[in-house]
Design an enzyme around this catalytic site. Sequence first.
Site, PDB file in Angstrom:
ATOM      1  NE  ARG A 354      -4.354   0.519   1.208  1.00  0.00           N
ATOM      2  CZ  ARG A 354      -4.759   1.515   0.647  1.00  0.00           C
ATOM      3  NH1 ARG A 354      -4.711   1.761  -0.727  1.00  0.00           N
ATOM      4  NH2 ARG A 354      -4.713   3.041   1.566  1.00  0.00           N
ATOM      5  CD  GLU A 371      -3.887   7.382   7.510  1.00  0.00           C
ATOM      6  OE1 GLU A 371      -4.882   7.581   7.146  1.00  0.00           O
ATOM      7  OE2 GLU A 371      -2.978   7.549   8.340  1.00  0.00           O
ATOM      8  CG  PHE A 377      -4.099   5.003  11.555  1.00  0.00           C
ATOM      9  CD1 PHE A 377      -4.763   4.067  12.161  1.00  0.00           C
ATOM     10  CD2 PHE A 377      -4.151   5.958  12.362  1.00  0.00           C
ATOM     11  CE1 PHE A 377      -5.168   4.320  13.777  1.00  0.00           C
ATOM     12  CE2 PHE A 377      -4.782   6.403  13.432  1.00  0.00           C
ATOM     13  CZ  PHE A 377      -5.281   5.326  14.077  1.00  0.00           C
ATOM     14  CD  GLU A 378      -2.285   2.768   4.078  1.00  0.00           C
ATOM     15  OE1 GLU A 378      -2.611   1.468   3.650  1.00  0.00           O
ATOM     16  OE2 GLU A 378      -3.014   4.207   3.854  1.00  0.00           O
ATOM     17  CD  GLN A 379       4.430   7.954   8.787  1.00  0.00           C
ATOM     18  OE1 GLN A 379       4.981   8.801   8.176  1.00  0.00           O
ATOM     19  NE2 GLN A 379       4.565   8.745  10.045  1.00  0.00           N
TER      20      GLN A 379
END
Length: 539
Positions: A354, A371, A377-379
């Site tokens: 991702r 993000e 969370f999701e960087q």
Amino acid sequence: MAASIRNPILPGFNPDPSICRVGDDYYIATSTFEWYPGVQIHHSRDLVNWRLVRRPLERASQLDMRGNPDSCGIWAPCLSYFEGLFWLVYTDVKRFDGNFKDAHNYIVTAESIEATWSDPVYVNSSGFDPSLFHDEDGRKWFLNMQWNHRTESFGGAPKSPAFDGILLQEWDERTRKLTGPVKNIFAGSALGLVEGPHLFKRDGWYYLTVAEGGTGYDHAVTMARSRTIDGPYELHPNTHLITAKDHPEASLQRAGHGQYVETPDGQAYHTHLCGRPLPPHRRSPLGRETALQKCVWREDGWLYLENGGVVPEVTVPAPVTTDAIPQPRVIETDFDVHELPAEFQWLRTPLPERIFSLTRRQGHLRLFGRESIGSWFEQALVARRQEHHSFRAETVIEFAPRTYQQIAGLTHYYNRHKFHALGVTWHEKLGRAVTILSCPGDFPHGRLTYPAGSGLALPDGPVHLAMDIRDNDLQFFWRAAPEEDWAAIGPALDAGVISDEGGRGEHGSFTGAFAGLFAFDTSGSGLHADFDRFSYEAI
């Protein structure tokens, strides 16, 4: 001339070292916190030269840290070997601030270090820093510190009463569950903050080493022993086996939290974490590193440092005659590979597809803008440890942003409130531009500063980015083509704040500084950035 071990043996963010010997092979497991994959395992055959060989927690069924706060995740693994099987126990900490820790303990196993490790077996959540001891009779015992939430023990300012002793309970391998009574076997010394337990047995004694004093400048390895596994445990004559807490002049500070190991011929060593702070602020950009001390057994049946004191040394004798293999001063990748080079990690997510790809464009690392930088969370941030107090990092980026919400580039990163970043973005007056985003330790708000203002307009095409870190100073550079001279952008920034003690201060964060590549797209479009190369050079 006798061979020597030069400390730290694992430089740059390798804390809480658990050491395990199998035949002539030594393995050290260290904490990785929010960095993925989880747990670093290094291998050596001489205790001098070490090589990263495995990060075993590598898939969603084993570890998912999305949402874990900074400095949570994998704390204090313990690696052991018994009857043909490697055992790894660890904590996944889900909360840092406030009275609670929400620390869940697990066990994974494998027949070899390089093998695919099992899915985790849940053990308990009563506290962190778990350890597994295999007794001579085949019984297994699980240890961890007990966390007491009923005190004002907030993250960044730990209070001793929250560290409520070392728990011991038998582990049933057949049912894969804890069994029998839970016993609190050791309350620690007067130093307090008892954690990081490790047991071993010698000459009929059970020896317990623990970490105490917090993982800052009062840190220590405390030792105790008992004739029975559940105590009572008597303290070492010196209380502490290893500590620099009363010696601010020592080269290796913050010494504590380690484990005992013997060589095949019975020589004694003990690992410990340490820090190498920089003057004048006494900050440790390299985080907590791993060191190894030579020890001796005396007639009183206690273990002591070979040097006769408690202060760890930079150079200690090696068990065998060997030469240290010089480490490369320059490490460069052109990303013409199918797997991320071993020195790199990313943050939290078990779904790396991702956030990056090495196959979407040949010879490039493609980051997908997710993000914001600092997200829990999701960087999209891929980075390597800072291992030297002075170094230079360079990269080449291709990126075509359409809004100021899209930015990608090069960063000196610790966590959401401690980073400097040089990025390519879009500006309504400048068009495509290069600028600096900085969060120089603003806890808890994480507010940004912009040391280069709106930045500088860029021509079309690839952009070369670089940063020089020289102890406490950081300078960013850029150029449009390889034949051009590097141009400085922005003022010199405080690199020392990208450290354990920066911003929030001692006990507030536990990882280390990274140099790496990032991309974010807060518009939600997932715009990608392509990186052609990355180099890290010690200077």
